[in-house]
Design an enzyme around this catalytic site. Structure first.
Site, PDB file in Angstrom:
ATOM      1  CB  SER A   1      -2.876   7.923  -5.170  1.00 31.32           C
ATOM      2  OG  SER A   1      -3.163   8.125  -3.816  1.00 31.32           O
TER       3      SER A   1
ATOM      4  CG  HIS B   1       1.060   6.176  -1.595  1.00 30.67           C
ATOM      5  ND1 HIS B   1      -0.032   5.336  -1.726  1.00 30.67           N
ATOM      6  CD2 HIS B   1       0.662   7.380  -2.081  1.00 30.67           C
ATOM      7  CE1 HIS B   1      -1.051   6.005  -2.249  1.00 30.67           C
ATOM      8  NE2 HIS B   1      -0.650   7.243  -2.475  1.00 30.67           N
TER       9      HIS B   1
END
Length: 264
Positions: A88, A222
């Protein structure tokens, strides 16, 4: 999907620097560090300033500040040609740090990016400034992405701390306007993603590497990598190639104790 052996160096980096997501810390990445260690890698998860072992330092609030900090860590504590892996926000910083290391004539041996948009995709998207969202809106966003214990979000003191760290990190992410044609010219790498990730995809990353690169897709959202640590470690290890002979131990601090995984 991965292409086994594609872009794999015959003798790859032994040391690997692991960078965490926005609002997070090195703590949740210790399982990945241990898994890579079992495969002969010297992996070190590093806390960015403002949390974990670096809680006493002010957080970095721009990409330039974060990259300068990581370049200092790499050049001071790691062997030339070490590898970088980030998830990320950590993936964005790993990519930009690898670009800066190339500019300085000390390219990384490999760069792995996970759960983040490519420079081309980020440049084409609308500008955002999530750090200015209300506490309730930001909390709900973190809750929707998953990965953060609900009890942490319901505890007022812990939530305030987490949102404070997250806002500083989002200043790094949302304040960075990627150059659409940004490219690593001397550094091979790989892209990792969750097939159900609502905020990132591997689109466009093939143009961000001049050398061969692979894409590794996993079931999950995610934070897919925390549910598939062994698989991710296998893919990283295969991409890196056979470890180089041993050298001095890195002195970079490993993180500890992060309990939540807000998104970045």
């Amino acid at each position: 999907m991965s292409a086994p052996g594609s872009g794999r160096a015959p003798e790859g980096p032994r040391q690997l620097l692991v960078l965490h997501h926005a609002g997070g810390s090195a703590g949740p990445y210790q399982r990945l560090v241990r898994a890579l260690g079992a495969r002969g890698r010297e992996a070190v998860a590093v806390d960015l300033p403002g949390r974990g072992h670096s809680a006493g330092e002010p957080p970095r609030r721009s990409m330039a500040e974060a990259v300068n900090h990581l370049v200092e860590v790499v050049t001071r504590d790691f062997e030339p040609g070490c590898a970088l892996f980030g998830h990320s926000m950590g993936g964005l910083i790993a990519f930009e740090t690898a670009r800066e290391l190339e500019r300085l004539g000390r390219p990384a041996g490999w760069a792995g990016v996970s759960g983040c948009l490519s420079p081309a995709a980020a440049a084409a998207g609308p500008a955002t400034d999530r750090r200015r969202w209300s506490d309730d809106r930001l909390t709900e966003y973190v809750r929707e992405l998953g990965g953060t214990p609900e009890e942490a979000l319901r505890n007022p003191e812990l939530r305030d701390y987490l949102l404070g760290v997250l806002r500083a990190d989002l200043a790094v992410v949302d304040g960075h306007r990627a150059t659409a044609h940004a490219q690593l010219r001397r550094t091979p790498g790989a892209v990792f993603c969750g097939l159900a990730d609502p905020v990132a995809s591997p689109d466009g990353w093939c143009r961000a590497f001049r050398h061969p690169m692979t894409v590794h897709s996993f079931a999950g959202g995610h934070f897919y990598l925390f549910d598939r640590v062994e698989e991710v470690a296998d893919r990283i290890d295969a991409a890196l190639g056979r470890p180089r002979p041993g050298g001095p131990e890195p002195g970079a601090p490993s993180g500890g104790g992060g309990t939540a995984r807000p998104a970045g």
